[in-house]
Design an enzyme around this catalytic site. Structure first.
Site, PDB file in Angstrom:
ATOM      1  N   ASP A 169       0.827  -1.219   0.000  1.00  0.00           N
ATOM      2  CA  ASP A 169       0.000   0.000   0.000  1.00  0.00           C
ATOM      3  C   ASP A 169       0.860   1.268   0.000  1.00  0.00           C
ATOM      4  O   ASP A 169       0.358   2.372   0.213  1.00  0.00           O
ATOM      5  CB  ASP A 169      -0.976   0.004   1.192  1.00  0.00           C
ATOM      6  N   HIS A 206       3.336   2.050   2.061  1.00  0.00           N
ATOM      7  CA  HIS A 206       3.807   2.587   3.344  1.00  0.00           C
ATOM      8  C   HIS A 206       5.323   2.425   3.506  1.00  0.00           C
ATOM      9  O   HIS A 206       5.914   1.516   2.939  1.00  0.00           O
ATOM     10  CB  HIS A 206       3.063   1.951   4.534  1.00  0.00           C
ATOM     11  N   GLU A 221       0.932   4.203   7.392  1.00  0.00           N
ATOM     12  CA  GLU A 221      -0.097   3.755   6.458  1.00  0.00           C
ATOM     13  C   GLU A 221      -0.646   4.937   5.656  1.00  0.00           C
ATOM     14  O   GLU A 221      -0.449   6.101   6.039  1.00  0.00           O
ATOM     15  CB  GLU A 221      -1.224   3.077   7.249  1.00  0.00           C
TER      16      GLU A 221
HETATM   17  P1  PGA Z   1       8.139  -6.953   3.329  1.00  0.00           P
HETATM   18  O1  PGA Z   1       7.467  -5.722   4.077  1.00  0.00           O
HETATM   19  O2  PGA Z   1       9.596  -6.644   3.202  1.00  0.00           O
HETATM   20  O3  PGA Z   1       7.884  -8.135   4.201  1.00  0.00           O
HETATM   21  O4  PGA Z   1       7.476  -7.062   2.001  1.00  0.00           O
HETATM   22  C1  PGA Z   1       7.773  -4.425   3.698  1.00  0.00           C
HETATM   23  C2  PGA Z   1       6.957  -3.413   4.480  1.00  0.00           C
HETATM   24  O5  PGA Z   1       5.793  -3.688   4.815  1.00  0.00           O
HETATM   25  O6  PGA Z   1       7.477  -2.332   4.749  1.00  0.00           O
END
Ligand code: PGA
Length: 265
Positions: free
Chosen positions: A136, A138, A143
């Protein structure tokens, strides 16, 4: 933003580790901002290898992690403190007292968040902040809709993030809904940022971050306001970018200057 597209996640990890290692060698007392999640795992494995095989010395390095789930203590296998211990800290010679991760079981969250910010300042600020990105858009747990000036605070996770992270917890129900996270404003104050992304699931977020408008709906896009960001991403994460040829030309021009001794990478 400088953008490097590598062929696969392994190459991203190696490149990212080289970047971190170069800083640690240049500045043995540096302050690293660290991230958790699946993306930086390969980079941590490579840093461990560099420590073991090439003596990369972390003994005077200080670290601050981006975030922690509310309610999880350091011994919970899904806590980010546990993640860092298992995937990096216990394999290198960093002094655990120099490693900072927000406390998911703090008694007074407001005071704890303010103290976290203060400690970062007392250590002289973050030299290099490593960042993953959520599907998304973030960074840390900022968020969509998070203030681009935000500081370390509590944040409610979106349904998308809960879904994404359910793979680590076994079910969506088990994922905490709240986290302590550095703010976008905190992240923007670090001297350099290293943004990592791999895989198809990150392609839209990466496109929005690098080529879209700056918006609180994609908090990673705030990195466009930072003067020193390196994005290292793989082909899959890059596949929606429209200006890839230009990013490559920039790298080639920079390589020529470096070879001529007129640029220090
Ligand atoms: P991920 O998470 O490396 O497990 O894809 C990244 C994040 O949510 O910042």
């Amino acid at each position: 933003m400088r953008v490097i597209v590598e062929t696969n996640p392994q190459a991203v990890s190696r490149r990212a580790a080289q970047f971190v290692a170069a800083l640690v060698r240049r500045r043995p007392t540096c302050v690293l901002g660290l991230a958790t999640g699946g993306t930086p795992l390969g980079m941590y494995a490579e840093l461990i290898r560099l420590h073991r095989e090439e003596g990369l010395d972390f003994s005077r390095v200080v670290s601050f992690n981006l975030d922690e789930y509310v309610g999880l203590g350091p011994n919970h296998p899904q806590s980010y403190r546990y993640f860092m211990q298992e995937n990096l800290f216990r394999h290198i010679n960093i002094d655990t007292r120099n490693t900072h991760v927000p406390d998911g079981r703090a008694l007074d969250f407001e005071a704890h968040c303010a103290q976290y910010e203060k400690t970062i300042q007392e250590e002289g600020g973050i030299d290099l902040q490593v960042l993953g990105i959520g599907s998304d858009g973030h960074i840390a747990f900022n968020e969509p809709g998070s203030s681009l000036g935000s500081r370390t605070r509590l944040k409610t996770l979106t349904a998308e993030t809960v879904r994404d992270n359910a793979r680590f917890f076994g079910s969506e129900e088990a994922v905490p809904r709240l986290a302590i996270t550095m703010g976008v404003g905190t992240i923007l104050e670090s001297r350099q940022c290293l943004l990592l992304a791999t895989g198809q699931a990150k392609a839209q977020a990466i496109c929005d971050t690098i080529e879209g408008p700056v918006t609180a709906q994609v908090t990673a896009s705030a990195l466009q306001l930072h003067r020193d960001v390196l994005a290292v991403i793989d082909e899959e994460a890059a596949h929606l970018l429209k200006r890839r040829d230009y990013y490559l030309e920039v790298e080639q021009a920079q390589a020529r200057l470096t070879a001529a001794g007129r640029w220090h990478d």
